[in-house]
Enzyme design. Sequence first.
Site, PDB file in Angstrom:
ATOM      1  CB  SER A 103      -1.158  -0.244   0.605  1.00  0.00           C
ATOM      2  OG  SER A 103      -1.604   1.148   1.087  1.00  0.00           O
ATOM      3  CE1 TYR A 134      -3.169  -2.315   5.446  1.00  0.00           C
ATOM      4  CE2 TYR A 134      -2.826  -0.239   4.233  1.00  0.00           C
ATOM      5  CZ  TYR A 134      -3.667  -1.423   3.984  1.00  0.00           C
ATOM      6  OH  TYR A 134      -4.252  -1.366   2.754  1.00  0.00           O
ATOM      7  CB  ALA A 190       4.222  -1.335  10.719  1.00  0.00           C
ATOM      8  CB  SER A 191       0.844  -5.147   8.495  1.00  0.00           C
ATOM      9  OG  SER A 191       0.287  -4.698   7.708  1.00  0.00           O
ATOM     10  CE  LYS A 192      -1.548  -4.046   2.947  1.00  0.00           C
ATOM     11  NZ  LYS A 192      -1.931  -5.216   2.037  1.00  0.00           N
TER      12      LYS A 192
HETATM   13  N1  LIG Z   1      -9.163  -0.250  -1.603  1.00  0.00           N
HETATM   14  C1  LIG Z   1      -7.784   0.041  -1.431  1.00  0.00           C
HETATM   15  O1  LIG Z   1      -7.894   1.760  -1.256  1.00  0.00           O
HETATM   16  C2  LIG Z   1      -6.639   0.087  -0.925  1.00  0.00           C
HETATM   17  C3  LIG Z   1      -5.251   0.788  -0.973  1.00  0.00           C
HETATM   18  C4  LIG Z   1      -3.702   0.558  -1.040  1.00  0.00           C
HETATM   19  C5  LIG Z   1      -3.318  -0.597  -0.658  1.00  0.00           C
HETATM   20  N2  LIG Z   1      -4.459  -2.138  -0.710  1.00  0.00           N
HETATM   21  C6  LIG Z   1      -4.205  -3.565  -0.669  1.00  0.00           C
HETATM   22  O2  LIG Z   1      -5.111  -4.255  -1.844  1.00  0.00           O
HETATM   23  C7  LIG Z   1      -5.314  -5.499  -1.112  1.00  0.00           C
HETATM   24  C8  LIG Z   1      -6.874  -6.246  -1.895  1.00  0.00           C
HETATM   25  O3  LIG Z   1      -7.326  -4.992  -1.148  1.00  0.00           O
HETATM   26  P1  LIG Z   1      -8.723  -4.676  -2.163  1.00  0.00           P
HETATM   27  O4  LIG Z   1      -9.040  -2.846  -1.617  1.00  0.00           O
HETATM   28  O5  LIG Z   1      -9.411  -5.496  -3.507  1.00  0.00           O
HETATM   29  O6  LIG Z   1     -10.109  -5.328  -0.569  1.00  0.00           O
HETATM   30  P2  LIG Z   1     -10.672  -6.283  -0.987  1.00  0.00           P
HETATM   31  O7  LIG Z   1     -10.644  -6.164   1.010  1.00  0.00           O
HETATM   32  O8  LIG Z   1     -11.717  -5.879  -1.695  1.00  0.00           O
HETATM   33  O9  LIG Z   1     -10.596  -7.416  -0.768  1.00  0.00           O
HETATM   34  C9  LIG Z   1      -9.096  -8.238   0.512  1.00  0.00           C
HETATM   35  C10 LIG Z   1      -9.530  -9.532   0.332  1.00  0.00           C
HETATM   36  O10 LIG Z   1      -8.695 -10.429   1.133  1.00  0.00           O
HETATM   37  C11 LIG Z   1      -9.899 -11.396   1.782  1.00  0.00           C
HETATM   38  N3  LIG Z   1      -9.078 -11.698   3.602  1.00  0.00           N
HETATM   39  C12 LIG Z   1      -9.245 -10.781   4.462  1.00  0.00           C
HETATM   40  N4  LIG Z   1      -8.727 -11.146   5.533  1.00  0.00           N
HETATM   41  C13 LIG Z   1      -8.188 -12.409   5.210  1.00  0.00           C
HETATM   42  C14 LIG Z   1      -7.463 -13.274   6.000  1.00  0.00           C
HETATM   43  N5  LIG Z   1      -7.634 -13.458   7.345  1.00  0.00           N
HETATM   44  N6  LIG Z   1      -7.469 -14.266   5.070  1.00  0.00           N
HETATM   45  C15 LIG Z   1      -7.920 -14.844   3.860  1.00  0.00           C
HETATM   46  N7  LIG Z   1      -8.068 -14.143   3.303  1.00  0.00           N
HETATM   47  C16 LIG Z   1      -8.301 -12.709   4.107  1.00  0.00           C
HETATM   48  C17 LIG Z   1     -11.100 -10.882   2.145  1.00  0.00           C
HETATM   49  O11 LIG Z   1     -12.182 -12.208   1.940  1.00  0.00           O
HETATM   50  C18 LIG Z   1     -11.227 -10.170   0.556  1.00  0.00           C
HETATM   51  O12 LIG Z   1     -11.874 -11.497  -0.599  1.00  0.00           O
HETATM   52  C19 LIG Z   1      -4.697  -5.517   0.359  1.00  0.00           C
HETATM   53  O13 LIG Z   1      -3.834  -5.814   0.194  1.00  0.00           O
HETATM   54  C20 LIG Z   1      -5.088  -4.150   0.617  1.00  0.00           C
HETATM   55  O14 LIG Z   1      -3.995  -3.686   1.413  1.00  0.00           O
HETATM   56  C21 LIG Z   1      -6.023  -1.724  -0.911  1.00  0.00           C
END
Ligand SMILES: NC(=O)c1ccc[n+]([C@@H]2O[C@H](COP(=O)([O-])OP(=O)(O)OC[C@H]3O[C@@H](n4cnc5c(N)ncnc54)[C@H](O)[C@@H]3O)[C@@H](O)[C@H]2O)c1
Length: 248
Positions: free
Chosen positions: A140, A153, A155-157
Amino acid sequence: MSFEGKAVIVTGGGSGMGKASALSFAERGANVLVADISGDSAEKTVEEITAAGGKAYAHTFDLRDRDQVVGMIAAGVEQLGGLDVLANVGAISANQSVEEMTLEFWENMQTTNLRGNMLGMQAAIPHLRERNGSIVNVASGAAFYAVPGLAAYSASKAGLIAMGRVLAQENAPYIRVNAVLPGPTKSAMSDGVKSTAAVAAKRAAVGQTIGRWLDPSEIADVVVWVSSDAARAVNGALFRVDGGHHML
Ligand SMILES: NC(=O)c1ccc[n+]([C@@H]2O[C@H](COP(=O)([O-])OP(=O)(O)OC[C@H]3O[C@@H](n4cnc5c(N)ncnc54)[C@H](O)[C@@H]3O)[C@@H](O)[C@H]2O)c1
């Protein structure tokens, strides 16, 4: 970009960017394991892939459970006949200030976003080495910008990015590891994060760059490209896919 006959695991494949990535890999000929904590949503992604003529399997697992993560990689290798690409997309997000942070909140975030991916990558290494494979970690932009409430969050990323680069060095020239850093993207995650004033300000700034929220498919485009042969010279790299958000 062809992934004909390639074996690809996508975590978080039931929703958002993971789903978009799984669909795109499959459209290009890959056999895909769609892994998610939500079995129903993983099944739905698989149904869409199969309806479009692709090949995919659903797998339910929890990133927080060591045995389930290791089992997910083993199931993928068995069902797909090996492993060429591991796309780590699944994660959680939530906000809590450092001062108010509970240990439970911190540990849940790190166990899901950092430890879970470490275990998956560790289990995948021998299989990816056999095929000169590739890992892509969806991190992220928050790993680098500081939004109050997002310490755990972020820190994890940041940890995921650092770990991936070390893994790339340890396994060069056999496994490429890259990171994609999305900006604000419309998904279940972005809809669900509590909007504090700081988060709202950062989101409002979207209008000053690309002028809109990103679509998950726009992140998937880079996830898929960096996993393809077209990116064979790309290793240990970070891609900010945020419409320029990081410049603010
Ligand atoms: N949406 C944003 O604005 C944004 C911005 C920066 C980074 N991200 C990153 O992008 C990636 C995808 O996010 P997204 O926006 O598509 O979100 P999303 O919530 O649509 O998708 C995340 C998926 O991860 C699954 N998940 C959650 N916890 C889990 C677990 N314990 N075990 C297995 N699966 C699990 C969920 O069921 C979901 O299908 C993530 O890594 C997120 O941190 C998102």
